[in-house]
Design a protein around this motif. Structure first.
Motif, mmCIF file in Angstrom:
data_model
loop_
_atom_site.group_PDB
_atom_site.id
_atom_site.type_symbol
_atom_site.label_atom_id
_atom_site.label_comp_id
_atom_site.label_asym_id
_atom_site.label_seq_id
_atom_site.Cartn_x
_atom_site.Cartn_y
_atom_site.Cartn_z
ATOM 1 N N ASN A 1 -23.653 82.683 -28.505
ATOM 2 C CA ASN A 1 -23.148 82.922 -27.139
ATOM 3 C C ASN A 1 -22.892 84.399 -26.906
ATOM 4 O O ASN A 1 -22.689 85.150 -27.859
ATOM 5 C CB ASN A 1 -21.838 82.156 -26.937
ATOM 6 N N LYS B 1 -11.025 88.019 -20.645
ATOM 7 C CA LYS B 1 -10.544 86.743 -20.062
ATOM 8 C C LYS B 1 -9.064 86.572 -20.371
ATOM 9 O O LYS B 1 -8.274 86.169 -19.522
ATOM 10 C CB LYS B 1 -11.338 85.571 -20.655
ATOM 11 N N ARG B 2 -8.689 86.870 -21.625
ATOM 12 C CA ARG B 2 -7.272 86.730 -22.021
ATOM 13 C C ARG B 2 -6.379 87.597 -21.138
ATOM 14 O O ARG B 2 -5.275 87.209 -20.766
ATOM 15 C CB ARG B 2 -7.129 87.119 -23.498
ATOM 16 N N VAL C 1 -21.078 87.811 -26.487
ATOM 17 C CA VAL C 1 -19.830 88.268 -27.118
ATOM 18 C C VAL C 1 -19.192 89.399 -26.317
ATOM 19 O O VAL C 1 -17.976 89.440 -26.156
ATOM 20 C CB VAL C 1 -20.109 88.780 -28.554
ATOM 21 N N THR C 2 -20.024 90.325 -25.874
ATOM 22 C CA THR C 2 -19.472 91.503 -25.193
ATOM 23 C C THR C 2 -20.226 91.803 -23.891
ATOM 24 O O THR C 2 -21.388 91.427 -23.740
ATOM 25 C CB THR C 2 -19.577 92.765 -26.084
ATOM 26 N N GLY D 1 -13.824 84.403 -34.075
ATOM 27 C CA GLY D 1 -13.013 84.393 -32.847
ATOM 28 C C GLY D 1 -12.977 85.757 -32.206
ATOM 29 O O GLY D 1 -13.992 86.423 -32.098
ATOM 30 N N ASP D 2 -11.776 86.206 -31.847
ATOM 31 C CA ASP D 2 -11.618 87.417 -31.040
ATOM 32 C C ASP D 2 -11.926 88.670 -31.860
ATOM 33 O O ASP D 2 -11.187 89.041 -32.766
ATOM 34 C CB ASP D 2 -10.167 87.459 -30.542
ATOM 35 N N ASN E 1 -15.134 93.288 -25.254
ATOM 36 C CA ASN E 1 -15.165 91.897 -25.671
ATOM 37 C C ASN E 1 -14.861 90.964 -24.489
ATOM 38 O O ASN E 1 -13.850 91.141 -23.797
ATOM 39 C CB ASN E 1 -14.120 91.736 -26.786
ATOM 40 N N ILE E 2 -15.729 89.978 -24.290
ATOM 41 C CA ILE E 2 -15.592 89.109 -23.113
ATOM 42 C C ILE E 2 -14.323 88.252 -23.207
ATOM 43 O O ILE E 2 -13.576 88.118 -22.237
ATOM 44 C CB ILE E 2 -16.841 88.208 -22.955
ATOM 45 N N SER E 3 -14.054 87.700 -24.395
ATOM 46 C CA SER E 3 -12.889 86.811 -24.485
ATOM 47 C C SER E 3 -11.582 87.588 -24.296
ATOM 48 O O SER E 3 -10.614 87.066 -23.748
ATOM 49 C CB SER E 3 -12.891 86.011 -25.787
ATOM 50 N N SER E 4 -11.563 88.863 -24.724
ATOM 51 C CA SER E 4 -10.345 89.661 -24.526
ATOM 52 C C SER E 4 -10.117 89.940 -23.040
ATOM 53 O O SER E 4 -8.975 89.934 -22.565
ATOM 54 C CB SER E 4 -10.446 90.983 -25.281
#
Ligand code: FAD
Length: 405
Positions: free
Chosen positions: A89, A55-56, A91-92, A369-370, A50-53
């Motif tokens: 957008n 980044k986090r 996602v992964t 979201g995540d 997961n891209i947002s994870s």
């Protein structure tokens, strides 16, 4: 025994390297023991992250590590019904796990961690119940104040400290092959196939790469994974058509812990992270993001222990409390979801996937979201009527199928 170091990390996989990086960048003296002659091999993982994870976690993935960028998934039911979940957008990422692991190891080395390759840890060195180092294959022993166990899906070292290890019945066998081509699959979508005859207790996947090749795999908790994969590629009514001209170029088999996180991951002078602590999503078998999240905490706590020179179980227990705060609810919710999924018959899975596509649930799920934090996502999307209907049906199906058993 050689000179004492602050921290020894067993295993140069993603979790070992990230724990090493975190502790070393704070100033701790860290040695990573890796049994192979380099990190990253033999590769076994789909690398679907997961891209947002990422980044986090503060991890910037270099371009050459990214094999593809994914916007969604197609879920294929046992009878072939399809539910398409497409987001606007990306996602992964699909990452090359060999290069991803090397990237994390380089970060750790640049921060000062020392890597010892071809160094297989045979056992822990214990003194009056506290871990004081490791014994390598051969005669050599290395002294340390803390050992971080990141040896992957095994409880060999962990059990030596008296902690409870993985239950063998709760370990799935994952198999993945890389193929040289595919047909009729959108380049930015992964395909997920369900069914008791496809992958009992799990699912199968086809993950396209930008270069026209793909990763095809599944996991199973019963039977021979090679037989299931062969049947999936040659006989599955949907997948076999897409793969009819594809030849496997590289195949690997590897265990996946499915039981949710181990209850205790700490003892005096010892922390366990990643697959070694079963910090893996029981729904999907994804262990990289949660493993890295916990590895970061382990690296921080190990550094804090070095700072105050307190390596007791009481002090190190703050690792256990902190990872549970961040990931405990999620992993345990996913374990419940896994149990629900396991109890659903193929017919009910067909109905759920059919219902999802009819109710336009994809619009709602995009707002979730995540995707790694599936427990929270479930709560955040449950307010939308379409999802509420599917979740209600899902729970109803689960209740009725378990009461009948
Ligand atoms: C088929 C398959 C597909 C998967 N796909 C995904 C996915 O798409 N996304 C995702 O998030 N997760 C996925 N996973 C899970 C993921 O691969 C693991 O969760 C992840 O690799 C765990 O990282 P780790 O660092 O804990 O362990 P590992 O990656 O297993 O690393 C352990 C390291 O320790 C070394 N080692 C072991 N024992 C010793 C010893 N005694 N001494 C010295 N070194 C030792 C090993 O050589 C290895 O380098 C998949 C797993 C499988 C099997």
């Amino acid at each position: 025994m050689n000179k004492k170091t602050d921290i020894i990390v067993v295993g140069g996989g993603p979790c070992g390297s990230y724990a090493a990086y975190t502790a070393a960048k704070h100033g701790a003296e860290v040695t990573v023991c890796e049994e192979h002659e380099d990190v990253g091999g033999p590769r076994h993982c789909a690398g679907h992250l997961n891209i947002s994870s990422l980044k986090r976690l503060g991890i910037r993935v270099p371009q050459d590590v990214i094999e593809n960028i994914i916007k969604g998934a197609v879920f294929i039911s046992p009878s072939g019904k399809q539910f398409v979940l497409r987001c606007s957008n990306p996602v992964t990422y699909v990452v090359n796990r060999e290069l991803f692991d090397k990237h994390l190891a380089e970060l750790a080395m640049q921060s000062g961690a020392d890597y010892r390759f071809k160094s297989r840890v045979k056992s822990l060195v214990l003194d009056t119940g506290s871990v004081k180092g490791v014994a390598l294959q051969g005669e050599e022993k290395l002294k340390a104040n803390i050992v971080i166990d990141a040896e992957g899906c095994s409880s060999k070292l962990l059990k030596q400290t008296g902690l409870k290890g993985l239950k063998s019945g709760m370990v799935a066998r994952g198999i993945q092959t890389e193929v040289d081509g595919f047909e009729d699959i959108e380049e930015d979508m992964v395909e997920v196939y369900f069914g008791r005859n496809v992958a009992p207790g799990f699912f199968a996947w086809i993950i396209p790469r930008k270069d026209g090749t793909a990763k095809v795999g599944l996991a199973t908790r019963t039977g021979n994974p090679q037989d299931y994969l062969r049947r999936f590629m040659e006989k599955h009514p949907v997948a076999s058509k897409k793969l009819k001209k594809s030849s496997p170029t590289y195949t690997s088999i590897h265990p996946i812990p499915m039981e949710g996180p181990l209850p205790r991951t700490v003892s005096s002078g010892f922390l366990a992270v990643g697959d070694a602590a079963s910090q893996v999503k029981p729904t999907t078998g994804g262990g990289v993001i949660f493993g890295l999240t916990c590895a970061q905490i382990a690296g921080e706590v190990a550094w804090e222990a070095v700072n105050v020179q307190d390596f007791s179980e009481t002090f190190l227990s703050s690792y256990q409390r902190r990872w549970k705060r961040v990931a405990g609810f999620e992993l345990n919710t996913m374990l419940r979801m896994r149990k629900m999924l396991d109890s659903l018959s193929d017919r009910r899975l067909d109905n759920i996937i059919g219902l999802c596509s009819k109710l336009n649930v994809d619009n709602v799920l995009e707002k979730a979201g995540d995707l790694d934090f599936q427990g929270r996502s479930l709560i955040s999307v449950a307010k939308y009527p379409g999802t509420a209907a599917v979740i209600s049906y899902f729970i109803f199906s689960w209740l009725t199928s378990t009461t009948r058993q």
